[in-house]
Design a protein around this motif. Sequence first.
Motif, mmCIF file in Angstrom:
data_model
loop_
_atom_site.group_PDB
_atom_site.id
_atom_site.type_symbol
_atom_site.label_atom_id
_atom_site.label_comp_id
_atom_site.label_asym_id
_atom_site.label_seq_id
_atom_site.Cartn_x
_atom_site.Cartn_y
_atom_site.Cartn_z
ATOM 1 N N ALA A 805 0.380 -1.505 -0.232
ATOM 2 C CA ALA A 805 -0.135 0.290 -0.018
ATOM 3 C C ALA A 805 0.692 1.290 -0.087
ATOM 4 C CB ALA A 805 -1.138 -0.433 1.496
ATOM 5 N N ALA A 806 2.130 1.394 0.882
ATOM 6 C CA ALA A 806 3.020 1.738 1.059
ATOM 7 C C ALA A 806 3.657 2.695 -0.802
ATOM 8 C CB ALA A 806 4.331 2.137 2.386
ATOM 9 N N LYS A 807 3.504 1.788 -1.283
ATOM 10 C CA LYS A 807 4.819 1.654 -2.700
ATOM 11 C C LYS A 807 3.530 2.718 -3.599
ATOM 12 C CE LYS A 807 6.262 -1.059 -6.333
ATOM 13 N NZ LYS A 807 6.637 -2.107 -6.963
ATOM 14 N N ALA A 808 2.022 1.544 -3.381
ATOM 15 C CA ALA A 808 1.011 2.229 -4.399
ATOM 16 C C ALA A 808 0.915 3.895 -3.746
ATOM 17 C CB ALA A 808 -0.227 1.944 -3.670
ATOM 18 N N LEU A 809 0.544 4.353 -2.753
ATOM 19 C CA LEU A 809 0.893 5.278 -1.955
ATOM 20 C C LEU A 809 1.853 6.589 -2.668
ATOM 21 C CD1 LEU A 809 -0.682 4.792 1.211
ATOM 22 C CD2 LEU A 809 -1.920 6.251 -0.610
ATOM 23 N N LEU A 810 3.445 5.872 -2.843
ATOM 24 C CA LEU A 810 4.171 6.572 -3.128
ATOM 25 C C LEU A 810 4.131 6.548 -4.645
ATOM 26 C CD1 LEU A 810 6.857 5.154 -1.188
ATOM 27 C CD2 LEU A 810 6.431 7.709 -0.693
ATOM 28 N N ALA A 811 3.504 6.126 -5.436
ATOM 29 C CA ALA A 811 3.633 6.247 -7.019
ATOM 30 C C ALA A 811 2.403 7.390 -7.021
ATOM 31 C CB ALA A 811 3.414 4.629 -8.013
ATOM 32 N N ARG A 812 1.729 8.137 -6.349
ATOM 33 C CA ARG A 812 0.528 8.951 -6.514
ATOM 34 C C ARG A 812 1.031 10.401 -6.198
ATOM 35 N NH1 ARG A 812 -3.904 5.735 -7.325
ATOM 36 N NH2 ARG A 812 -3.745 3.498 -5.918
ATOM 37 N N ALA A 813 0.908 11.214 -7.560
ATOM 38 C CA ALA A 813 0.804 12.950 -7.125
ATOM 39 C C ALA A 813 -0.732 13.550 -7.537
ATOM 40 C CB ALA A 813 1.458 13.015 -8.343
ATOM 41 N N GLY A 814 -0.125 14.934 -7.280
ATOM 42 C CA GLY A 814 -1.609 15.385 -7.391
ATOM 43 C C GLY A 814 -1.728 16.496 -6.324
ATOM 44 N N GLU A 815 -2.327 17.375 -6.128
ATOM 45 C CA GLU A 815 -2.591 18.161 -4.860
ATOM 46 C C GLU A 815 -4.338 18.495 -5.242
ATOM 47 O OE1 GLU A 815 -0.887 20.444 -3.147
ATOM 48 O OE2 GLU A 815 1.486 19.745 -3.908
ATOM 49 N N PRO A 816 -4.566 18.554 -4.167
ATOM 50 C CA PRO A 816 -5.674 18.488 -3.691
ATOM 51 C C PRO A 816 -6.911 19.434 -4.859
ATOM 52 C CG PRO A 816 -4.647 18.702 -1.257
ATOM 53 C CD PRO A 816 -4.145 18.776 -2.994
ATOM 54 N N PRO A 817 -8.541 19.202 -5.041
ATOM 55 C CA PRO A 817 -8.455 20.027 -6.117
ATOM 56 C C PRO A 817 -8.816 21.213 -5.898
ATOM 57 C CG PRO A 817 -10.280 18.078 -5.578
ATOM 58 C CD PRO A 817 -8.310 17.805 -4.793
ATOM 59 N N PRO A 818 -9.752 22.160 -6.336
ATOM 60 C CA PRO A 818 -10.073 23.578 -5.480
ATOM 61 C C PRO A 818 -11.677 23.274 -5.063
ATOM 62 C CG PRO A 818 -8.976 23.998 -7.795
ATOM 63 C CD PRO A 818 -9.445 22.808 -7.306
ATOM 64 N N VAL A 819 -11.898 22.322 -5.571
ATOM 65 C CA VAL A 819 -13.183 22.043 -5.592
ATOM 66 C C VAL A 819 -13.516 21.567 -3.627
ATOM 67 C CG1 VAL A 819 -13.316 19.313 -5.346
ATOM 68 C CG2 VAL A 819 -15.988 21.426 -5.704
ATOM 69 N N GLU A 820 -12.502 20.700 -3.400
ATOM 70 C CA GLU A 820 -12.391 20.278 -2.094
ATOM 71 C C GLU A 820 -12.542 21.371 -1.015
ATOM 72 O OE1 GLU A 820 -10.397 15.991 -2.314
ATOM 73 O OE2 GLU A 820 -9.227 17.409 -1.143
ATOM 74 N N ALA A 821 -11.783 22.691 -1.234
ATOM 75 C CA ALA A 821 -11.880 24.049 0.219
ATOM 76 C C ALA A 821 -13.033 24.693 -0.508
ATOM 77 C CB ALA A 821 -10.776 24.621 -0.591
ATOM 78 N N GLU A 822 -13.341 24.731 -1.741
ATOM 79 C CA GLU A 822 -15.127 24.985 -1.502
ATOM 80 C C GLU A 822 -16.000 24.646 -0.900
ATOM 81 O OE1 GLU A 822 -15.731 24.558 -5.782
ATOM 82 O OE2 GLU A 822 -14.577 26.465 -6.358
#
Length: 837
Positions: A805-822
């Motif tokens: 699971a840690a390996k899969a997580l480390l392969a992921r990228a991306g910032e929280p989308p603006p809609v989450e702040a909204e």
Amino acid sequence: MTPDPLLAAIIAGDARAVVLLLRGWTEAQRRERAPALLALERATDDPLKLLDDAGRPHEVGWDDRERYDRAYAQRRALEVALVGTASLAEQRALAEPFPAWLDVQRAAQVVFDRDPPWLADWTAWQLRSEGPEGRWPLVHLQVRAGLIKRPRDYLDGLLGAFPWFDARDLLEDDPELLEHDVWALLCHHDGQESLRAAQDRGAHWREALIAQLDRERLIDATLEALGSDLSAHRAAFFTGLWRELAVTNAERAARHDQLRGLLGVAAANVLTLALDELTRDPRPVAPPELAPALAARAKRTARGALKLLDRAPDAATATIALGHPDADVQAQALDRLERWGLTDAARDALLRQLDLLSATQRPRAEALLGVASPRSRPDPVELDLDTIPEAIRRALNFGGAVPRAPVPGEPVLGEPIEPIASLDELADVLATTLSEPWRGDERLLDGVLRFCDRPFDGPLRPFHERILDLEHWFFSPVTVAAVWATGFVTRAPDEHGSPWELRLYEASQRVVRGEARPLLSLPTHAGGWIEPRVLLDRMHEDPDPIDLAQALLRLAPEGRDHALRRVRRHTKRGPAAEAARAAREPDRFAVEVVYDDAEPLNQRVKVLIDGPRVKHDGPLAEYVDTQRRRWSGAPVWSVWPERRDIACACALPELLQNLESGSGRDTDVGVLLEALLDQPLPPLALRLLVQALGSAYDREHIAAVDVLIAGIQDGRVDATALPPDDLARIKPNRLAARLQTVADGGPLQRAVVRDFLDAHVAAVPERPAALLVLFDELSAQTGVGPQRSRAYLETLSGTSKAAKAAKALLARAGEPPPVEAELALAARVRRAQRWMG
């Protein structure tokens, strides 16, 4: 005067002599003696009394063993005499339980000799009774003698015979049971009793059956029982029996078809057993027969079915496992589809299952299908901030982290609580409460006080006798209603009486005087709060001091100072004075929770309450001195709503055992958690909620999930507010399951749980796999990579589930989308709109 032989036998405690004396009596002779014996039974029943040589009863203490044993023997002889003389109606009219101490063998001899026409009814009644020797042998003797047919509850009685009989001894002493009863018992699945329950109580039925019954026939009977659609609870006896039989390969192979038949039952433990046994047999199983097991919710069952499917691969059948909620099971099904390839039927089934797949497995399915569906995103949020005053926006920290509660000026009043408005409504509430008369709430107490100047009559008349029969060892609102009905108070609280008992006693005095007026301290709104203007409307010239003190602690902030000034002349001394000062200055008391893991479990948590010593007994003293006085139990949450954090602190040690245990116990913490549903959540309340997620007691973890979902939705909770302090104390698998439920509450809840795990998963010292799998799934769903946990994730290596699971997580990228702040801002707007009314 010659003593009566029957009475002399009873005084001597000689049940055998009673049997001999009654032998040959006519029914008329028996009925002539019954009244005197019935009167003697009533005189010696409760508590157990000793008859002197003249037949006069005297009380016996439990500590006087010799006299108690003699009284016990007398009682047994008397009950045998009553069985031989009293009618069925007379026996059943005696106080329950009668007969409580019956000598089963002597009673059987007496009833055989009497042979009354109501024998079958008497036997059925006895079969449902309890006693120091059990009643099933009495019934069994009558069935064996041919006096009666087997009662409907006969086999239930046999199963309930423990703790008086061990099945091993029973079968050794009575071989006829093996043919007449035991084989029937193996098919007895619809009674109140079960072999599982009897085994759990220590009756040793499994051991007895294996030792006494024909092995081949017992194996077949076990399979037949497992195939009869038992509940998982009842089936557990037979799955355990199968394993203890240690079935050989030859015996298993001979029953291959019967084991395949078990694949269609509903009970998960039976499915698992069938899969385990079929796996030990090299023959394949037809794929359609595996469909129920592939659809089972238990992960082990679905995985076992996939292994059996490997013997006769069928891609369309494998797609059934894609509907399992566990991503690991889905992955194992996809492994097979990738190896076997897709048939047309498998492709259609995979397309139908696509939306059910976890986000971590969906890309594999899309690759197999050659499609790429767009990632779903929360819909944009329309926000109108212009209507929110700037002061409220600042107070709620719009655009930033959730502010620490309570926020000054934020309203706390929730749903209003309506008092009882009529005698008919009071009668309805009283009827409900009388089932548990030691309980009862303040709303009932307030209803009694509002109407106590009227007769206890009209719709209340049907409850008059029931109230008079109440025990008076406890105080409750029902006992105050009894004061209304009788006109007098039976007793006052002792010197250690709680403030609640003192309030009830105060109310009782008013009821006796017929002074009808509302309870000052009845909450006007959910959460335990009182609207200050309502308290002023309730006030009168002679308030009860404990009642007034409780009311002052419940005053809502808005308008409280004005109300305190108006009642100042009633708060110059005693508990009301201290409550008024606490209401004006709630921060005078500080609370701290200290853990010492070197201490035993029941002493591991210490709650330190710092503040002035409370001089007078009353609700404030009970609330803040709970730990000072080393009382156990959390204080009642509604005593001081503004300082509910003290109640939360005192609840933490109560909750600790439920974090360790497998089944949990009711600690009343669930009541406190439910009260937080729409209330401010100070840090200690949030700490309690996080711990409660790991509780083994259903009410606690369900309430914690509900509060967190609601708190995230209305802007009271975000990832920064959730404390990580206690993650090491919670079983990771439990925490992951409950956090998953919170995340299922909506897109904002999903983002909050993801960010909480990102920030704090490193605080879990052991077995973090379940939490990392959840973190990976939520990250895949939202298209966001780890932000704060990367350094920790890089320390996990190897082939373990956590490392994968840690390996899969480390392969992921991306910032929280603006809609989450909204979404977070929209939640804060909802909180502000409540503030604005």
